[in-house]
Write a protein that holds these residues in place. Structure first.
Motif, PDB file in Angstrom:
ATOM      1  N   TYR A  37    -101.760-104.339  26.447  1.00  0.00           N
ATOM      2  CA  TYR A  37    -100.502-103.656  26.770  1.00  0.00           C
ATOM      3  C   TYR A  37     -99.418-104.674  27.131  1.00  0.00           C
ATOM      4  CZ  TYR A  37     -97.177-100.659  29.224  1.00  0.00           C
ATOM      5  OH  TYR A  37     -96.036-100.008  29.646  1.00  0.00           O
ATOM      6  N   LEU A  68     -98.405-101.617  23.680  1.00  0.00           N
ATOM      7  CA  LEU A  68     -99.114-100.471  23.131  1.00  0.00           C
ATOM      8  C   LEU A  68    -100.119 -99.929  24.145  1.00  0.00           C
ATOM      9  CD1 LEU A  68     -99.879-101.804  19.552  1.00  0.00           C
ATOM     10  CD2 LEU A  68     -98.121-100.147  20.177  1.00  0.00           C
ATOM     11  N   TRP A 109    -104.720 -96.081  23.184  1.00  0.00           N
ATOM     12  CA  TRP A 109    -105.029 -95.224  22.035  1.00  0.00           C
ATOM     13  C   TRP A 109    -104.114 -95.485  20.839  1.00  0.00           C
ATOM     14  CZ3 TRP A 109    -102.710 -93.603  26.551  1.00  0.00           C
ATOM     15  CH2 TRP A 109    -101.392 -93.168  26.452  1.00  0.00           C
ATOM     16  N   GLU A 110    -103.121 -96.348  21.000  1.00  0.00           N
ATOM     17  CA  GLU A 110    -102.171 -96.630  19.922  1.00  0.00           C
ATOM     18  C   GLU A 110    -102.675 -97.781  19.059  1.00  0.00           C
ATOM     19  OE1 GLU A 110     -97.847 -95.348  21.652  1.00  0.00           O
ATOM     20  OE2 GLU A 110     -98.644 -97.246  22.382  1.00  0.00           O
ATOM     21  N   SER A 111    -102.482 -97.655  17.755  1.00  0.00           N
ATOM     22  CA  SER A 111    -102.883 -98.708  16.808  1.00  0.00           C
ATOM     23  C   SER A 111    -101.748 -99.668  16.583  1.00  0.00           C
ATOM     24  CB  SER A 111    -103.314 -98.083  15.484  1.00  0.00           C
ATOM     25  OG  SER A 111    -104.379 -97.174  15.664  1.00  0.00           O
TER      26      SER A 111
END
Length: 252
Positions: free
Chosen positions: A240, A245, A248-250
């Motif tokens: 992060y 991100l 859960w974000e790609s």
């Protein structure tokens, strides 16, 4: 001699001491130096101030732990100074007031919940985002449960999303709010100035005896250490910090 601080701004207008979190480049997040300086300011002025006001910036009160500091090298203070600072706000021989504008998240909620009175403007938002990273608001919970009750604290923790100042007021996290919160704060301070130091000390001693936050200290600190030593959690935090991100974000 006036003390020069790096992460806070302090001004004293007898009998009120104002402590402003001032890390605008880092979203007013909490690092070791901020904890040290806040603790130092409380100690420096608690013999002459009967009221302490905690403030942030217009857009953000405090956004919780500085993840960059959490993943960096070097020795860290650990959770004890944070819990003890909130304990001092909750039980110290003075009235503590949080003046919240903008975002209060994670550890920022700890500062809010530890204070005796919470004033906010209508831009204020309140959230606990820790579980998104596999963390827990461990040190926050004893103070938050004391203020708003078990189930509301649980809901705020599990949902991880911000709630409005109106909702926070309905829950009891905020005592009063207004679009002109500076004026609202002044009104409260005019009244609080009438309270004697001895009366405040006796009152805070009684309230601490009725709800002893020290009993939760070891449980909260142990839980905090557990989640911040988990390798998977640290990897989520580091990602992060580097990319912005959520877990859960790609990546694009």
């Amino acid at each position: 001699m006036t003390t020069v601080y790096q992460t806070i701004r302090v001004r004293f207008q007898e009998p009120v001491c104002f402590i402003q979190f001032y890390r605008p480049e880092d979203n007013n997040t909490i690092n070791d130096l901020l904890l040290t300086e806040c603790t130092q300011a409380l100690r420096q002025y608690q013999d002459v101030a009967t009221v302490f006001v905690l403030e942030g910036l217009p857009e953000v009160f405090c956004f919780g732990a500085d993840f960059k500091a959490a993943t960096g090298d070097g020795e860290k203070l650990g959770p004890e100074p944070l819990y003890d600072l909130w304990m001092q706000l909750a039980t110290g021989p003075f009235i503590s007031v949080a003046h919240v504008r903008g975002k209060a998240n994670a550890g920022g909620i700890g500062f809010v919940a530890a204070c005796d009175i919470v004033i906010a403007d209508d831009s204020a938002q309140f959230s606990l985002s820790e579980l998104l990273f596999g963390l827990l608001p461990a040190c926050v919970m004893p103070f938050l449960v004391r203020r708003i009750g078990f189930q509301k604290a649980q809901y705020l923790t599990l949902m991880t999303r911000p709630v409005s100042v109106q909702q926070a007021h309905a829950w009891g996290l905020v005592d009063a709010f207004d679009s002109q919160s500076d004026a609202l704060l002044r009104t409260h301070l005019l009244r609080l100035r009438y309270l004697s130091r001895q009366g405040i000390q006796r009152y805070k001693r009684l309230m601490h005896a009725l709800y002893d936050l020290s009993q939760s200290r070891s449980l909260a600190i142990d839980a905090n250490r557990e989640v911040f030593s988990d390798r998977d959690n640290l990897q989520r935090i580091e990602r992060y910090v580097k990319t912005g991100l959520f877990p859960w974000e790609s990546e694009p």
